[in-house]
Every structure is written in structure tokens, then in C-alpha cells.
Design a protein around this motif. Structure first.
Motif, PDB file in Angstrom:
ATOM      1  N   ALA A   4       0.849  -1.191   0.000  1.00 22.57           N
ATOM      2  CA  ALA A   4       0.000   0.000   0.000  1.00 22.57           C
ATOM      3  C   ALA A   4       0.889   1.247   0.000  1.00 22.57           C
ATOM      4  N   PRO A   5       0.368   2.400  -0.403  1.00 19.18           N
ATOM      5  CA  PRO A   5       1.159   3.632  -0.343  1.00 19.18           C
ATOM      6  C   PRO A   5       1.756   3.841   1.050  1.00 19.18           C
ATOM      7  N   GLY A   6       3.055   4.091   1.102  1.00 20.90           N
ATOM      8  CA  GLY A   6       3.751   4.301   2.366  1.00 20.90           C
ATOM      9  C   GLY A   6       4.254   3.039   3.022  1.00 20.90           C
ATOM     10  N   ALA A   7       3.810   1.868   2.573  1.00 21.90           N
ATOM     11  CA  ALA A   7       4.230   0.603   3.189  1.00 21.90           C
ATOM     12  C   ALA A   7       5.552   0.142   2.592  1.00 21.90           C
ATOM     13  N   GLY A   8       6.220  -0.772   3.309  1.00 27.03           N
ATOM     14  CA  GLY A   8       7.463  -1.300   2.777  1.00 27.03           C
ATOM     15  C   GLY A   8       8.177  -2.195   3.758  1.00 27.03           C
ATOM     16  N   PHE A   9       9.335  -2.659   3.338  1.00 25.12           N
ATOM     17  CA  PHE A   9      10.176  -3.530   4.144  1.00 25.12           C
ATOM     18  C   PHE A   9      11.349  -2.706   4.668  1.00 25.12           C
ATOM     19  N   ASP A  10      11.439  -2.588   5.977  1.00 23.93           N
ATOM     20  CA  ASP A  10      12.549  -1.852   6.578  1.00 23.93           C
ATOM     21  C   ASP A  10      13.870  -2.567   6.296  1.00 23.93           C
ATOM     22  N   GLU A  11      14.962  -1.919   6.637  1.00 28.87           N
ATOM     23  CA  GLU A  11      16.280  -2.470   6.332  1.00 28.87           C
ATOM     24  C   GLU A  11      16.431  -3.885   6.888  1.00 28.87           C
ATOM     25  N   HIS A  12      16.855  -4.792   6.019  1.00 33.22           N
ATOM     26  CA  HIS A  12      17.011  -6.194   6.408  1.00 33.22           C
ATOM     27  C   HIS A  12      18.143  -6.801   5.578  1.00 33.22           C
ATOM     28  N   PRO A  13      18.731  -7.908   6.054  1.00 35.92           N
ATOM     29  CA  PRO A  13      19.914  -8.461   5.388  1.00 35.92           C
ATOM     30  C   PRO A  13      19.584  -9.551   4.373  1.00 35.92           C
ATOM     31  N   HIS A  14      20.509  -9.720   3.435  1.00 33.81           N
ATOM     32  CA  HIS A  14      20.504 -10.848   2.506  1.00 33.81           C
ATOM     33  C   HIS A  14      21.942 -11.296   2.305  1.00 33.81           C
ATOM     34  N   SER A  15      22.117 -12.564   1.939  1.00 33.79           N
ATOM     35  CA  SER A  15      23.431 -13.061   1.559  1.00 33.79           C
ATOM     36  C   SER A  15      23.264 -14.276   0.660  1.00 33.79           C
ATOM     37  N   HIS A  16      24.259 -14.496  -0.203  1.00 35.91           N
ATOM     38  CA  HIS A  16      24.314 -15.678  -1.079  1.00 35.91           C
ATOM     39  C   HIS A  16      23.031 -15.856  -1.885  1.00 35.91           C
ATOM     40  N   GLU A  69       5.603   2.115  -8.348  1.00 32.28           N
ATOM     41  CA  GLU A  69       7.039   2.365  -8.361  1.00 32.28           C
ATOM     42  C   GLU A  69       7.652   1.871  -7.060  1.00 32.28           C
ATOM     43  N   LEU A  70       8.771   1.168  -7.174  1.00 34.14           N
ATOM     44  CA  LEU A  70       9.477   0.613  -6.023  1.00 34.14           C
ATOM     45  C   LEU A  70      10.699   1.468  -5.716  1.00 34.14           C
ATOM     46  N   THR A  71      10.806   1.934  -4.475  1.00 39.55           N
ATOM     47  CA  THR A  71      11.987   2.658  -4.026  1.00 39.55           C
ATOM     48  C   THR A  71      12.943   1.683  -3.358  1.00 39.55           C
ATOM     49  N   HIS A  72      14.166   1.612  -3.870  1.00 37.38           N
ATOM     50  CA  HIS A  72      15.183   0.683  -3.361  1.00 37.38           C
ATOM     51  C   HIS A  72      16.373   1.479  -2.829  1.00 37.38           C
ATOM     52  N   ARG A  73      16.891   1.041  -1.680  1.00 41.70           N
ATOM     53  CA  ARG A  73      18.119   1.616  -1.124  1.00 41.70           C
ATOM     54  C   ARG A  73      18.881   0.503  -0.423  1.00 41.70           C
ATOM     55  N   ASP A  74      20.194   0.417  -0.650  1.00 38.42           N
ATOM     56  CA  ASP A  74      20.974  -0.637   0.005  1.00 38.42           C
ATOM     57  C   ASP A  74      22.252  -0.072   0.619  1.00 38.42           C
ATOM     58  N   THR A  75      22.891  -0.900   1.446  1.00 36.49           N
ATOM     59  CA  THR A  75      24.067  -0.462   2.182  1.00 36.49           C
ATOM     60  C   THR A  75      25.318  -0.425   1.318  1.00 36.49           C
ATOM     61  N   ALA A  76      25.208  -0.855   0.059  1.00 36.17           N
ATOM     62  CA  ALA A  76      26.335  -0.715  -0.867  1.00 36.17           C
ATOM     63  C   ALA A  76      26.296   0.636  -1.576  1.00 36.17           C
ATOM     64  N   GLY A  77      25.309   1.486  -1.209  1.00 36.36           N
ATOM     65  CA  GLY A  77      25.256   2.848  -1.731  1.00 36.36           C
ATOM     66  C   GLY A  77      24.337   3.058  -2.919  1.00 36.36           C
ATOM     67  N   HIS A  78      23.530   2.072  -3.263  1.00 34.62           N
ATOM     68  CA  HIS A  78      22.625   2.209  -4.403  1.00 34.62           C
ATOM     69  C   HIS A  78      21.250   2.680  -3.939  1.00 34.62           C
ATOM     70  N   GLU A  79      20.706   3.632  -4.649  1.00 32.22           N
ATOM     71  CA  GLU A  79      19.368   4.139  -4.369  1.00 32.22           C
ATOM     72  C   GLU A  79      18.683   4.389  -5.713  1.00 32.22           C
ATOM     73  N   GLY A  93      28.369 -11.851  -0.345  1.00 33.34           N
ATOM     74  CA  GLY A  93      28.766 -12.102   1.034  1.00 33.34           C
ATOM     75  C   GLY A  93      27.912 -11.404   2.069  1.00 33.34           C
ATOM     76  N   GLY A  94      27.034 -10.484   1.634  1.00 38.48           N
ATOM     77  CA  GLY A  94      26.126  -9.844   2.576  1.00 38.48           C
ATOM     78  C   GLY A  94      25.864  -8.392   2.244  1.00 38.48           C
ATOM     79  N   VAL A  95      24.590  -8.013   2.286  1.00 37.71           N
ATOM     80  CA  VAL A  95      24.183  -6.635   2.058  1.00 37.71           C
ATOM     81  C   VAL A  95      22.836  -6.438   2.746  1.00 37.71           C
ATOM     82  N   ARG A  96      22.523  -5.202   3.064  1.00 35.78           N
ATOM     83  CA  ARG A  96      21.229  -4.875   3.662  1.00 35.78           C
ATOM     84  C   ARG A  96      20.519  -3.899   2.732  1.00 35.78           C
ATOM     85  N   HIS A  97      19.182  -3.992   2.676  1.00 34.53           N
ATOM     86  CA  HIS A  97      18.469  -3.050   1.823  1.00 34.53           C
ATOM     87  C   HIS A  97      17.087  -2.731   2.372  1.00 34.53           C
TER      88      HIS A  97
END
Length: 229
Positions: free
Chosen positions: A50-62, A73-83, A98-102
Motif C-alpha cells: 500500500a502507499p507508504g508501506a514497505g520492508f525496513d532495512e534487512h539483510p541478505h546473503s548468497h 514504483e518501487l523505491t530501493h536503497r541498500d548499504t552498498a550505496g545504491h538508491e 557475502g552480505g548486504v542490507r536493503h
């Protein structure tokens, strides 16, 4: 060919927070030992935010994470500096390595709907990477060599036919419309898992959008334990 209907998917998410999820594979709290993966694909999630909803920062690996926006439209931001802002017709890929958060959010004022597919890499580890292709052309393959996989996007007019790749594994996901694949009719959200695909074609019964994953025979790889997209 194993056909899986949209209505058979595991319903997850957090409706109270504006998140509705449909999972095609064992995922998060829903564990199904007989449905862990097909080829390289280990998750195929249909997400509605829904508008304003989303997944807060969380990790992924492999994991190779490929996102296809259907509406909104999907807004993406990650800890590798991509937005970035991902729109319908764009292919987004996050190689978590090896690991990133977004963070993923719907910052717009209309509902956001997207399909997110996770693939197991051939080798774990490495450095995270990000890619975004704006407005990928019809029939243009998108390679994910880390998982020995290729994504084919097809937008079909009524009556139009398309060849299904000959491959050890093909995962077909109908995004919209209706197609007949190997004599089976598939509607929006339906999928087909084809082993040793050869000489198959898909025919659109109406205007349709179809995602086809062409995959080599994989080695056994890791399965992510986190449960957010």
C-alpha cells in the motif's frame, strides 16, 4: 511440467502494515521440505504494498534477487550505496553475495505490485553488486551468470506465440493475461516448472506478459534463512 496456481501460493506479509505477499516456495515461517527450489529458483514472491508501506532495512546473503514491477514504483536503497526507483518494464538485480542490507518501500500514492525472484548462486560469497535495466525490450534476455540463469521477458499480443527455451529447467511466471503452455492454460500469478524443456511454445489467449527463466542444471547451493524480500 508442474503447474502451480496462484491460489495455491502461501499467503504471507503483514496486511495490517499494508503488505500482502504470495509465496510460491517454502519461505520464512512457511516451511515445505518438498518445495525448496526449482533449478536455481528458491523464491518467487508476489508482493503488494500500500502507499507508504514497505520492508525496513534487512539483510541478505548468497542470493541473486531479481525484481519485476507490475504496477506502481518501487523505491530501493541498500548499504552498498545504491538508491533507485524501479518502474514497470525495469529489471532490477541485487547480488547479495557475502552480505548486504536493503530497504524496499512504496513511496508513491498508488499501490505497488511486484514479482521478486530469488536465485541460488553457483558459488557463495563475493562482493555485493547491483544492476538496473530501464525498460528492457521484449525478447531481450537478461543474464544472471552467477546462477547459470537467463530471464526472458515476453509481452504477447492475442494469438501471438513464443518459443520456450530448451533447457534443463524452465520456470514460467504469468504476470498478466492468459497463455497456453504445453497444452495447459495459465492465468495471472500462475506458474509452470518444466524439466528438460524441449520444443515447447506459449500462446497468448489475450494480451499477456510472461517471465521465463532458462536455467542450467544446478549444483546444490545455500538456501537463505531470512524471510523478507
Amino acid at each position: 511440467m508442474d503447474v502451480r496456481r496462484s491460489a495455491e501460493r502461501y499467503r504471507g506479509g503483514d496486511p495490517a502494515a499494508g503488505i500482502e505477499s504470495l509465496h510460491a516456495f517454502s519461505f520464512g515461517p512457511h516451511y515445505d521440505p518438498d518445495n525448496l527450489r526449482f533449478g536455481a529458483v528458491i523464491a518467487c514472491n508476489e508482493e503488494t504494498l500500500a502507499p507508504g508501506a514497505g520492508f525496513d532495512e534487512h539483510p541478505h546473503s548468497h542470493t541473486e534477487i531479481v525484481t519485476w514491477v507490475v504496477e506502481g514504483e518501487l523505491t530501493h536503497r541498500d548499504t552498498a550505496g545504491h538508491e533507485s526507483l524501479v518502474r514497470p518494464g525495469d529489471v532490477q538485480r541485487l547480488s547479495s553475495a557475502g552480505g548486504v542490507r536493503h530497504v524496499e518501500r512504496n513511496a508513491g500514492d498508488v499501490p505497488l505490485r511486484f514479482v521478486q525472484m530469488w536465485l541460488a548462486p553457483l558459488e557463495p560469497g563475493g562482493e555485493p553488486a547491483y544492476d538496473l535495466v530501464h525498460g528492457i525490450a521484449d525478447s531481450t534476455p537478461y543474464a544472471v551468470p552467477e546462477a547459470a540463469a537467463m530471464l526472458h521477458v515476453r509481452r504477447l499480443a492475442p494469438g501471438e506465440r513464443t518459443a520456450v527455451p530448451d533447457a534443463a529447467f524452465v520456470y514460467a511466471q504469468v504476470v498478466r493475461g492468459e497463455v497456453v503452455l504445453g497444452g495447459r492454460t495459465l492465468g495471472p500469478g500462475d506458474s509452470a516448472r518444466v524439466t528438460d524443456a524441449q520444443d515447447l511454445e506459449a500462446v497468448a489467449m489475450e494480451a499477456a506478459e510472461l517471465l521465463l527463466w532458462e536455467m542450467a542444471r544446478p549444483r546444490v547451493g545455500p538456501h537463505p534463512s531470512d524471510g523478507a524480500p
